[in-house]
Each structure stands twice: as C-alpha cells, then as structure tokens.
Write an enzyme that holds these catalytic residues in place. Structure first.
Site, PDB file in Angstrom:
ATOM      1  CE  LYS A  42      21.738  47.983 -26.894  1.00  0.00           C
ATOM      2  NZ  LYS A  42      20.614  47.143 -27.289  1.00  0.00           N
ATOM      3  CG  ASP A  99      27.265  46.665 -16.877  1.00  0.00           C
ATOM      4  OD1 ASP A  99      28.442  46.438 -17.229  1.00  0.00           O
ATOM      5  OD2 ASP A  99      26.287  46.248 -17.510  1.00  0.00           O
ATOM      6  CG  ASP A 102      31.750  37.715 -15.752  1.00  0.00           C
ATOM      7  OD1 ASP A 102      32.476  36.981 -15.052  1.00  0.00           O
ATOM      8  OD2 ASP A 102      30.687  37.304 -16.253  1.00  0.00           O
ATOM      9  CB  VAL A 152      23.774  39.641 -11.495  1.00  0.00           C
ATOM     10  CG1 VAL A 152      24.139  38.830 -10.268  1.00  0.00           C
ATOM     11  CG2 VAL A 152      25.027  40.198 -12.163  1.00  0.00           C
ATOM     12  CG  ASP A 158      21.294  42.286 -21.565  1.00  0.00           C
ATOM     13  OD1 ASP A 158      22.516  42.388 -21.285  1.00  0.00           O
ATOM     14  OD2 ASP A 158      20.876  41.763 -22.610  1.00  0.00           O
ATOM     15  NE  ARG A 164      20.439  46.152 -22.159  1.00  0.00           N
ATOM     16  CZ  ARG A 164      21.702  45.761 -22.171  1.00  0.00           C
ATOM     17  NH1 ARG A 164      22.502  46.106 -21.200  1.00  0.00           N
ATOM     18  NH2 ARG A 164      22.168  45.034 -23.157  1.00  0.00           N
TER      19      ARG A 164
END
Length: 178
Positions: A42, A99, A102, A152, A158, A164
């Site tokens: 999401k 987003d 990582d 973060v 989230d 979010r």
C-alpha cells in the site's frame, strides 16, 4: 500522530520537488514507450499518485500487493504476493513505483517475476533508497533521496498500518515501537 515523530527526514516540499524531478526524467525516458507503472501496495499510493501527475506521457497504471513486512519494523524476508497484475506485461516497459527500497528482496522478486513474464524492461523508481539495509544486489534507476538506516514512517510508509497519511517522511520515536 505528529508527536510520535522524532525527526522529519523528507519534508512535503522536498517530496514535491522529488516528484517533479523524477516525473520529468521518466517523461524523457519513456515518452514513446507507453509504460506500465506498477505500484506496490500500500505504501506506493501517495508517491505514485503524485509522481504520475508529473509524467507527461501516456502510461498505464497497475498495482500489486506484495509484502515482506508483517507488522514489525524489519523485513521478515517472507515475500507474499497478495494481489497480482490484471494485464499482461509481455513486450511492455514496466516501471515499478515504490515508497522505499530497503533490503531489496521484495523488489528483486517482483522484477524477476515481471521479466520472467516477458516484460521488455523493468526499472524501479523509488521515493526513498536505504542502501544500508540492502541484502540483495539492486540499484534503483530513479531515486528520490537516499536515507540513513532508520525506521521511517509517513507518506505511505507505516508501522502496524499507522502513519501512512503523514504528509512527510519521519523517523518514529523508538518508544513507540519498543
């Protein structure tokens, strides 16, 4: 909600500048290619929504729900595809909108899957790149900003499905998740 944030890493203004810069670059690189922009749910929603309004070329949107976080602050490494694409990617240029990159595990799995399905090319555009967390070889082609190895939240990211909707990216205070 804002009181749970220790520091703001990427402000609303910075996110706006990043979307404009990356949108312009993607417009130049994909102007005659009619790409499919695939958002990974999401977390992608705020950034992808902002980014595509800066892309001045025809594109198609799709979403996948792929997760490697299952309620904690670190990737579990267990990749689950909860929602797959509804259109074929055969001979299409695909841009994965994320987003954050990582560990790279989730993106690598999705990239390999799309290439296996016959995508002509697969590239990654990400708001945030956290290379210190990387465990697989992956260099996103389009990076908004590189961040340190901190947990973060905000702008799609989230913690237990919260935060979010923050309009910026911030570091969560440790006492919130410890």
């Amino acid at each position: 909600m804002h009181n749970d944030i220790a520091e703001i890493l990427v402000s609303e203004e910075q996110i706006d500048e990043i979307a404009k810069r990356l949108g312009k670059q993607l417009t130049e690189d994909y102007k005659d290619k009619y790409p499919i922009v695939v958002g990974l749910l999401k977390g992608c929603v705020p950034f992808m929504g902002r980014l595509i309004t800066e892309m001045n070329c025809h594109l198609e949107m799709e979403f996948m729900d792929v997760s490697s976080y299952h309620g904690g602050i670190k990737s579990s490494g267990d990749i689950q595809i909860k929602k797959d694409l509804t259109i074929p990617v055969q001979d299409r240029h695909v841009i994965i909108a994320e987003d954050i990159v990582d560990t790279g595990k989730t993106i690598r799995v999705v990239m390999d899957l799309l290439l296996y399905r016959g995508a002509k090319s697969v590239s990654v555009v990400t708001l945030l790149d956290k290379p210190a967390g990387r465990v697989v070889s992956l260099d996103p082609e389009y990076i908004g900003v590189t961040i340190p190895n901190k947990f973060v939240v905000g702008y799609g990211l989230d913690f237990d499905e919260k935060y979010r909707n923050l309009p910026y990216v911030g570091v969560l205070k440790p006492e919130v998740y410890e």
